[in-house]
Scaffold this motif. Structure first.
Motif, PDB file in Angstrom:
ATOM      1  N   VAL A 125      49.042  81.692  81.143  1.00  0.00           N
ATOM      2  CA  VAL A 125      47.821  81.153  80.524  1.00  0.00           C
ATOM      3  C   VAL A 125      47.886  79.640  80.247  1.00  0.00           C
ATOM      4  O   VAL A 125      46.955  79.080  79.671  1.00  0.00           O
ATOM      5  N   GLY A 126      48.981  78.993  80.633  1.00  0.00           N
ATOM      6  CA  GLY A 126      49.026  77.533  80.516  1.00  0.00           C
ATOM      7  C   GLY A 126      49.983  76.958  79.499  1.00  0.00           C
ATOM      8  O   GLY A 126      50.115  75.737  79.394  1.00  0.00           O
ATOM      9  N   PHE A 127      50.669  77.817  78.744  1.00  0.00           N
ATOM     10  CA  PHE A 127      51.675  77.312  77.809  1.00  0.00           C
ATOM     11  C   PHE A 127      53.003  77.136  78.554  1.00  0.00           C
ATOM     12  O   PHE A 127      53.268  77.848  79.528  1.00  0.00           O
ATOM     13  N   ASN A 128      53.821  76.232  78.092  1.00  0.00           N
ATOM     14  CA  ASN A 128      55.164  76.122  78.664  1.00  0.00           C
ATOM     15  C   ASN A 128      56.235  76.106  77.574  1.00  0.00           C
ATOM     16  O   ASN A 128      57.345  75.635  77.785  1.00  0.00           O
ATOM     17  N   SER A 129      55.846  76.629  76.414  1.00  0.00           N
ATOM     18  CA  SER A 129      56.782  76.710  75.289  1.00  0.00           C
ATOM     19  C   SER A 129      56.462  77.960  74.477  1.00  0.00           C
ATOM     20  O   SER A 129      55.310  78.177  74.090  1.00  0.00           O
ATOM     21  N   LYS A 130      57.481  78.772  74.232  1.00  0.00           N
ATOM     22  CA  LYS A 130      57.273  80.008  73.479  1.00  0.00           C
ATOM     23  C   LYS A 130      56.868  79.722  72.044  1.00  0.00           C
ATOM     24  O   LYS A 130      56.001  80.407  71.477  1.00  0.00           O
ATOM     25  N   SER A 131      57.470  78.711  71.446  1.00  0.00           N
ATOM     26  CA  SER A 131      57.164  78.390  70.043  1.00  0.00           C
ATOM     27  C   SER A 131      55.726  77.907  69.882  1.00  0.00           C
ATOM     28  O   SER A 131      55.032  78.299  68.941  1.00  0.00           O
ATOM     29  N   SER A 132      55.259  77.047  70.817  1.00  0.00           N
ATOM     30  CA  SER A 132      53.878  76.561  70.722  1.00  0.00           C
ATOM     31  C   SER A 132      52.889  77.695  70.984  1.00  0.00           C
ATOM     32  O   SER A 132      51.816  77.744  70.365  1.00  0.00           O
ATOM     33  N   PHE A 133      53.244  78.626  71.880  1.00  0.00           N
ATOM     34  CA  PHE A 133      52.383  79.778  72.150  1.00  0.00           C
ATOM     35  C   PHE A 133      52.273  80.667  70.918  1.00  0.00           C
ATOM     36  O   PHE A 133      51.183  81.070  70.514  1.00  0.00           O
ATOM     37  N   ASN A 134      53.417  80.964  70.302  1.00  0.00           N
ATOM     38  CA  ASN A 134      53.416  81.814  69.106  1.00  0.00           C
ATOM     39  C   ASN A 134      52.628  81.180  67.963  1.00  0.00           C
ATOM     40  O   ASN A 134      51.875  81.858  67.256  1.00  0.00           O
ATOM     41  N   THR A 135      52.804  79.871  67.800  1.00  0.00           N
ATOM     42  CA  THR A 135      52.091  79.162  66.729  1.00  0.00           C
ATOM     43  C   THR A 135      50.587  79.202  66.958  1.00  0.00           C
ATOM     44  O   THR A 135      49.809  79.495  66.039  1.00  0.00           O
ATOM     45  N   ALA A 136      50.171  78.896  68.200  1.00  0.00           N
ATOM     46  CA  ALA A 136      48.743  78.887  68.529  1.00  0.00           C
ATOM     47  C   ALA A 136      48.146  80.287  68.447  1.00  0.00           C
ATOM     48  O   ALA A 136      47.018  80.473  67.956  1.00  0.00           O
ATOM     49  N   PHE A 137      48.891  81.291  68.904  1.00  0.00           N
ATOM     50  CA  PHE A 137      48.388  82.669  68.888  1.00  0.00           C
ATOM     51  C   PHE A 137      48.192  83.157  67.454  1.00  0.00           C
ATOM     52  O   PHE A 137      47.163  83.768  67.129  1.00  0.00           O
ATOM     53  N   LYS A 138      49.164  82.881  66.591  1.00  0.00           N
ATOM     54  CA  LYS A 138      49.052  83.318  65.201  1.00  0.00           C
ATOM     55  C   LYS A 138      47.933  82.576  64.487  1.00  0.00           C
ATOM     56  O   LYS A 138      47.222  83.150  63.653  1.00  0.00           O
ATOM     57  N   LYS A 139      47.745  81.290  64.829  1.00  0.00           N
ATOM     58  CA  LYS A 139      46.665  80.512  64.226  1.00  0.00           C
ATOM     59  C   LYS A 139      45.308  81.093  64.612  1.00  0.00           C
ATOM     60  O   LYS A 139      44.366  81.111  63.810  1.00  0.00           O
ATOM     61  N   HIS A 140      45.199  81.565  65.843  1.00  0.00           N
ATOM     62  CA  HIS A 140      43.922  82.068  66.365  1.00  0.00           C
ATOM     63  C   HIS A 140      43.648  83.515  65.951  1.00  0.00           C
ATOM     64  O   HIS A 140      42.499  83.887  65.692  1.00  0.00           O
ATOM     65  N   THR A 141      44.697  84.353  65.891  1.00  0.00           N
ATOM     66  CA  THR A 141      44.493  85.790  65.652  1.00  0.00           C
ATOM     67  C   THR A 141      45.056  86.286  64.318  1.00  0.00           C
ATOM     68  O   THR A 141      44.687  87.374  63.864  1.00  0.00           O
ATOM     69  N   GLY A 142      45.956  85.526  63.739  1.00  0.00           N
ATOM     70  CA  GLY A 142      46.595  85.972  62.499  1.00  0.00           C
ATOM     71  C   GLY A 142      47.814  86.835  62.752  1.00  0.00           C
ATOM     72  O   GLY A 142      48.482  87.272  61.805  1.00  0.00           O
ATOM     73  N   ASN A 143      48.120  87.116  64.021  1.00  0.00           N
ATOM     74  CA  ASN A 143      49.269  87.938  64.397  1.00  0.00           C
ATOM     75  C   ASN A 143      50.116  87.228  65.441  1.00  0.00           C
ATOM     76  O   ASN A 143      49.637  86.331  66.141  1.00  0.00           O
ATOM     77  N   THR A 144      51.353  87.656  65.562  1.00  0.00           N
ATOM     78  CA  THR A 144      52.175  87.174  66.670  1.00  0.00           C
ATOM     79  C   THR A 144      51.750  87.948  67.924  1.00  0.00           C
ATOM     80  O   THR A 144      51.156  89.033  67.813  1.00  0.00           O
ATOM     81  N   PRO A 145      52.041  87.439  69.123  1.00  0.00           N
ATOM     82  CA  PRO A 145      51.665  88.159  70.348  1.00  0.00           C
ATOM     83  C   PRO A 145      52.241  89.573  70.399  1.00  0.00           C
ATOM     84  O   PRO A 145      51.557  90.516  70.809  1.00  0.00           O
ATOM     85  N   THR A 146      53.488  89.724  69.957  1.00  0.00           N
ATOM     86  CA  THR A 146      54.144  91.045  69.976  1.00  0.00           C
ATOM     87  C   THR A 146      53.428  91.997  69.030  1.00  0.00           C
ATOM     88  O   THR A 146      53.158  93.159  69.391  1.00  0.00           O
ATOM     89  N   ALA A 147      53.119  91.540  67.826  1.00  0.00           N
ATOM     90  CA  ALA A 147      52.424  92.383  66.840  1.00  0.00           C
ATOM     91  C   ALA A 147      51.023  92.737  67.336  1.00  0.00           C
ATOM     92  O   ALA A 147      50.545  93.871  67.145  1.00  0.00           O
ATOM     93  N   TYR A 148      50.367  91.778  67.968  1.00  0.00           N
ATOM     94  CA  TYR A 148      49.011  92.007  68.484  1.00  0.00           C
ATOM     95  C   TYR A 148      49.035  93.117  69.545  1.00  0.00           C
ATOM     96  O   TYR A 148      48.180  94.015  69.543  1.00  0.00           O
ATOM     97  N   ARG A 149      50.025  93.060  70.420  1.00  0.00           N
ATOM     98  CA  ARG A 149      50.125  94.062  71.495  1.00  0.00           C
ATOM     99  C   ARG A 149      50.414  95.447  70.905  1.00  0.00           C
ATOM    100  O   ARG A 149      49.856  96.461  71.360  1.00  0.00           O
ATOM    101  N   LYS A 150      51.260  95.530  69.894  1.00  0.00           N
ATOM    102  CA  LYS A 150      51.602  96.796  69.274  1.00  0.00           C
ATOM    103  C   LYS A 150      50.411  97.436  68.553  1.00  0.00           C
ATOM    104  O   LYS A 150      50.293  98.668  68.478  1.00  0.00           O
TER     105      LYS A 150
END
Length: 378
Positions: free
Chosen positions: A351-376
């Motif tokens: 999806v265009g990220f090249n850093s796991k930390s920046s992806f996790n930060t942006a995802f949690k900011k947008h959804t309130g969850n981490t990507p792993t928690a969101y998938r679960k």
């Protein structure tokens, strides 16, 4: 004796690592040669400053000893220029930057009448009473004023650079700017401890100063090792921004005398629809190095107008604007049962990220969850 051996051992290790890192920065192949050379010079100056405290000065002339101490006046200016070179891609050393050596020159000129130009016996007497000599005391005051001014200036440069980056870029370099901010913060802590050391040196508790000196050597070793770790793992750590770019607030300020007309508002609405259509149809956000210039070229809207549209009208940094589309795409992939074998790492790259930390930060900011928690939770 143990205290002296401990501080000497730590200092020698720090000097070795600093010189090794300097060599690495000078020889590594990178587009950021000026930045590397400036930081290498900063490290060399640090080594010279540290050597003052090692006590191996019997073979050095008295003039060289005091001159070596004044080299500290070049450290912070060099670090400040390094910060500028890291933040701005078009930074070049110019004659005007020679102004930064003025404190160094003044510090030595002050010593001319009663040290550099007198006989050997007078020099020995001067050094014996150095702690009470007004020239030395004045230089100590200058040093601490210089530290405060340059540290503040470095933080101001980083703050503005980060704002410009957020308004014009959507890559991973924001982490690099954050890391440089942390490094500058660590240096600030180091110089604050150095200030305390100098204060205690002239009090009834000089032994505290000696222990703080050991702490400084250890702290310096940790800072240099931290930088070495970063440099070895990320030789192309920084991606600079263009210093010609303006903050949106400055663009708005320049246009404050021109009242927006209904036609202008209609134009903004049309441009916004055009922008959103372009983002959905062409998916430029999949490019991890996307800049506002790239989007401008893609939809034919001048960068200046596009920047105002996103950062002012939408009240959203370009960085966050682009990441919103990336996160929406990531959410779609996480919801897609046919993509359930994709790992989080594969998705963030897709999806265009090249850093796991920046992806996790942006995802949690947008959804309130981490990507792993969101998938679960699906």
């Amino acid at each position: 004796m143990d205290k002296i051996n401990l501080s000497g051992t730590i200092a020698v290790i720090t000097i070795f690592i600093s010189l090794f890192l300097s060599l690495f920065l000078i020889t590594v192949k990178t587009a950021h040669k000026l930045s590397n050379r400036l930081f290498a010079f900063f490290l060399v100056l640090t080594v010279i400053d540290m050597s003052v405290n090692l006590g191996y000065s019997s073979d050095i002339s008295l003039d060289a000893r005091l001159f070596r101490s004044s080299v500290f006046f070049l450290q912070l200016p060099t670090f400040y220029l390094y910060v500028l070179s890291v933040c701005y891609s078009d930074f070049r050393l110019k004659p005007k930057h020679l102004v930064h050596i003025i404190p160094f020159l003044i510090a030595n000129l002050i010593l001319l009448p009663r040290f550099y130009t007198v006989d050997q016996a007078s020099k020995i007497s001067f050094l014996a009473k150095s702690s009470s000599m007004p020239e030395i005391q004045l230089n100590h005051i200058f040093i601490h004023i210089q530290i405060a001014l340059y540290i503040i200036a470095a933080f101001m440069i980083l703050k503005e650079a980060k704002k410009i980056y957020l308004e014009n870029y959507a890559g991973a370099s924001i982490e690099s700017l954050n890391w440089l901010f942390q490094f500058t913060l660590a240096l600030s802590g180091f110089y604050f401890i150095a200030l305390l050391k100098n204060i205690f040196k002239f009090t009834e508790y000089p032994y505290i100063s000696e222990w703080l000196k050991i702490g400084l050597f250890l702290f310096e070793l940790l800072i240099i090792s931290w930088y070495l770790y970063k440099a070895l793992n990320n030789p192309t750590l920084f991606r600079n921004i263009d210093s010609k770019l303006k903050l949106v607030k400055n663009i708005i300020y320049e246009e404050k005398n021109s009242e927006p007309s209904a036609a202008n508002e209609n134009e903004y609405s049309e441009e916004l629809l055009k922008l959103k259509k372009y983002m959905i149809d062409e998916k430029p956000f999949l490019n991890p190095s996307l800049t506002i210039q790239d989007v401008s070229d893609g939809i034919g809207i001048p960068v200046r107008d596009l920047s105002v549209l996103i950062n002012h009208k939408l009240e959203q940094h370009f960085y966050d604007f682009v990441n919103t589309y990336r996160i929406e795409k990531a959410m779609d992939l996480l919801k897609d049962v046919t993509k359930n074998k994709l790992t989080i790492l594969e998705i963030l790259y897709d999806v265009g990220f090249n850093s796991k930390s920046s992806f996790n930060t942006a995802f949690k900011k947008h959804t309130g969850n981490t990507p792993t928690a969101y998938r679960k939770n699906l």
